[in-house]
Enzyme design. Sequence first.
Site, PDB file in Angstrom:
ATOM      1  N   ASN A  89       0.887  -1.075  -0.091  1.00 32.59           N
ATOM      2  CA  ASN A  89       0.038  -0.020  -0.241  1.00 32.59           C
ATOM      3  C   ASN A  89       0.829   1.306  -0.037  1.00 32.59           C
ATOM      4  O   ASN A  89       1.464   1.388   0.900  1.00 32.59           O
ATOM      5  CB  ASN A  89      -0.911   0.146   1.201  1.00 32.59           C
ATOM      6  CG  ASN A  89      -1.739   1.128   1.253  1.00 32.59           C
ATOM      7  OD1 ASN A  89      -1.823   1.967   0.301  1.00 32.59           O
ATOM      8  ND2 ASN A  89      -2.244   1.379   2.590  1.00 32.59           N
ATOM      9  N   TRP A  90       0.665   1.852  -1.086  1.00 30.06           N
ATOM     10  CA  TRP A  90       1.934   3.108  -1.170  1.00 30.06           C
ATOM     11  C   TRP A  90       1.273   4.335  -0.629  1.00 30.06           C
ATOM     12  O   TRP A  90       1.669   5.451  -0.761  1.00 30.06           O
ATOM     13  CB  TRP A  90       2.160   3.246  -2.617  1.00 30.06           C
ATOM     14  CG  TRP A  90       3.246   2.288  -3.077  1.00 30.06           C
ATOM     15  CD1 TRP A  90       3.850   1.298  -2.219  1.00 30.06           C
ATOM     16  CD2 TRP A  90       4.070   2.574  -4.510  1.00 30.06           C
ATOM     17  NE1 TRP A  90       4.940   1.027  -3.217  1.00 30.06           N
ATOM     18  CE2 TRP A  90       5.049   1.416  -4.513  1.00 30.06           C
ATOM     19  CE3 TRP A  90       4.017   3.194  -5.549  1.00 30.06           C
ATOM     20  CZ2 TRP A  90       5.870   1.205  -5.504  1.00 30.06           C
ATOM     21  CZ3 TRP A  90       5.000   3.052  -6.373  1.00 30.06           C
ATOM     22  CH2 TRP A  90       6.065   2.171  -6.653  1.00 30.06           C
ATOM     23  N   LYS A  91      -0.111   4.205  -0.282  1.00 30.78           N
ATOM     24  CA  LYS A  91      -0.627   5.490   0.148  1.00 30.78           C
ATOM     25  C   LYS A  91      -0.693   6.659  -0.781  1.00 30.78           C
ATOM     26  O   LYS A  91      -0.459   6.274  -1.873  1.00 30.78           O
ATOM     27  CB  LYS A  91      -0.151   5.678   1.809  1.00 30.78           C
ATOM     28  CG  LYS A  91      -0.237   4.635   2.568  1.00 30.78           C
ATOM     29  CD  LYS A  91       0.159   4.947   4.069  1.00 30.78           C
ATOM     30  CE  LYS A  91       0.130   3.637   4.725  1.00 30.78           C
ATOM     31  NZ  LYS A  91      -0.445   3.702   6.168  1.00 30.78           N
ATOM     32  N   HIS A 106      -9.897   1.127   4.841  1.00 38.03           N
ATOM     33  CA  HIS A 106      -8.674   1.348   5.557  1.00 38.03           C
ATOM     34  C   HIS A 106      -9.058   2.312   6.752  1.00 38.03           C
ATOM     35  O   HIS A 106      -9.713   3.436   6.301  1.00 38.03           O
ATOM     36  CB  HIS A 106      -7.645   2.001   4.653  1.00 38.03           C
ATOM     37  CG  HIS A 106      -6.305   2.037   4.985  1.00 38.03           C
ATOM     38  ND1 HIS A 106      -5.922   3.141   5.917  1.00 38.03           N
ATOM     39  CD2 HIS A 106      -5.150   1.071   4.864  1.00 38.03           C
ATOM     40  CE1 HIS A 106      -4.450   2.546   6.237  1.00 38.03           C
ATOM     41  NE2 HIS A 106      -4.258   1.544   5.666  1.00 38.03           N
ATOM     42  N   GLU A 154      -7.351   4.967   7.645  1.00 42.98           N
ATOM     43  CA  GLU A 154      -6.994   6.334   7.273  1.00 42.98           C
ATOM     44  C   GLU A 154      -8.391   6.905   6.671  1.00 42.98           C
ATOM     45  O   GLU A 154      -8.669   8.052   6.580  1.00 42.98           O
ATOM     46  CB  GLU A 154      -5.875   6.476   6.334  1.00 42.98           C
ATOM     47  CG  GLU A 154      -4.474   6.214   7.156  1.00 42.98           C
ATOM     48  CD  GLU A 154      -3.439   5.695   6.419  1.00 42.98           C
ATOM     49  OE1 GLU A 154      -3.450   5.952   5.293  1.00 42.98           O
ATOM     50  OE2 GLU A 154      -2.494   5.295   7.165  1.00 42.98           O
ATOM     51  N   GLU A 164      -5.756  -4.835  10.802  1.00 36.84           N
ATOM     52  CA  GLU A 164      -4.823  -3.770  10.832  1.00 36.84           C
ATOM     53  C   GLU A 164      -5.320  -2.889  12.178  1.00 36.84           C
ATOM     54  O   GLU A 164      -5.968  -2.018  12.122  1.00 36.84           O
ATOM     55  CB  GLU A 164      -4.684  -2.828   9.532  1.00 36.84           C
ATOM     56  CG  GLU A 164      -4.816  -3.492   8.456  1.00 36.84           C
ATOM     57  CD  GLU A 164      -4.037  -2.705   7.328  1.00 36.84           C
ATOM     58  OE1 GLU A 164      -3.209  -3.143   6.628  1.00 36.84           O
ATOM     59  OE2 GLU A 164      -4.536  -1.486   7.560  1.00 36.84           O
ATOM     60  N   GLY A 175       1.753   2.384  10.906  1.00 33.87           N
ATOM     61  CA  GLY A 175       2.875   3.526  10.786  1.00 33.87           C
ATOM     62  C   GLY A 175       3.456   3.896  12.077  1.00 33.87           C
ATOM     63  O   GLY A 175       4.119   4.982  12.121  1.00 33.87           O
ATOM     64  N   SER A 195       2.714  -1.666  10.505  1.00 33.16           N
ATOM     65  CA  SER A 195       4.473  -1.676  10.743  1.00 33.16           C
ATOM     66  C   SER A 195       5.006  -2.955  10.607  1.00 33.16           C
ATOM     67  O   SER A 195       6.011  -3.142  11.079  1.00 33.16           O
ATOM     68  CB  SER A 195       4.355  -1.174  12.159  1.00 33.16           C
ATOM     69  OG  SER A 195       3.797  -0.012  12.419  1.00 33.16           O
ATOM     70  N   GLY A 203       2.662  -1.135   4.419  1.00 28.91           N
ATOM     71  CA  GLY A 203       2.562   0.471   3.823  1.00 28.91           C
ATOM     72  C   GLY A 203       4.179   0.968   3.788  1.00 28.91           C
ATOM     73  O   GLY A 203       4.458   0.471   2.755  1.00 28.91           O
TER      74      GLY A 203
HETATM   75  C1  PEP Z   1      -1.104   0.284   5.716  1.00 34.45           C
HETATM   76  O1  PEP Z   1      -1.028   1.089   5.036  1.00 34.45           O
HETATM   77  O2  PEP Z   1      -2.235  -0.234   6.026  1.00 34.45           O
HETATM   78  C2  PEP Z   1      -0.249  -0.184   6.749  1.00 34.45           C
HETATM   79  C3  PEP Z   1      -0.237  -1.176   7.392  1.00 34.45           C
HETATM   80  O3  PEP Z   1       0.967   0.749   6.753  1.00 34.45           O
HETATM   81  P1  PEP Z   1       2.328   0.666   7.744  1.00 34.45           P
HETATM   82  O4  PEP Z   1       2.810  -0.691   7.002  1.00 34.45           O
HETATM   83  O5  PEP Z   1       3.278   1.694   7.325  1.00 34.45           O
HETATM   84  O6  PEP Z   1       1.964   0.272   9.120  1.00 34.45           O
END
Ligand code: PEP
Length: 240
Positions: free
Chosen positions: A6-8, A95, A97, A164, A170, A201, A222
């Site tokens: 997931n590049w956000k 998600h 976010e 998640e 993050g 993470s 992510g």
């Molecule tokens: C995500 O984008 O859902 C995610 C798990 O990000 P990260 O790995 O940076 O925590």
Amino acid sequence: MIFIANWKMFGGLNSLNSINPVIKFLKIFKNKKSVKIIYCPPTTLIYPMYKRLKNTPLMVGGQNCHENHKSGAFTGSINATMLKNVGASYVIIGHSENRRNGENNSLINQKIKSAIKSGLNVIFCIGETLGERKKKLTKKILNKQITSGLKKIKNKKKILISYEPVWAIGTGLIPKINELYETISFIKNKFKDYKVLYGGSVNPKNIKDLKTIEKLDGFLIGGASQNSKKFIDIIKKTYN
Ligand code: PEP
């Protein structure tokens, strides 16, 4: 195992070069048959990425979509049919976010239905906040998110559930392995036949602990997925 990148809201056309080492790696990786990699870049990169990944086993997905799969006057929005049209075969829905910005379980359910109608597979994100965890509400929250999000959805094969915890995204924090094992078992026992991933993470260091949870079907990554070396390391270490 499934690995979702997931590049956000990161990356421009130049970032496409960072997938080349991953393509090369997968060609020679001895466990390649059991590895599925899905890149979810920002919408602007879906089509160029799709073209780059054509003739490779890697796939592309979107990061969200509108709940209406038909066209309409929704300025700034993109629907699942449009994602499919530019080469996406998956879409992330729910998600945290986006939940944080007001997406509720009922809207997420509509989005999942629209994605399936358009022929996409869904990466369905669920997870509790730190406050909910402290109040020991994790299972209750996950149960509600899954039951409402998947209401009237029959095709289990089209859905990947990604657990998640909001507080792990993050932050560099991950749940204790025994607690994560318990949560994943809870989801798998209650919602049978769904593939379940973990996200939050994941990095090349903690993957050796996370991979001990054999019930997991993969990981949503992510931050670390934007660095091909780290992403490859995570995949390699999952199998070591
Ligand atoms: C995500 O984008 O859902 C995610 C798990 O990000 P990260 O790995 O940076 O925590």
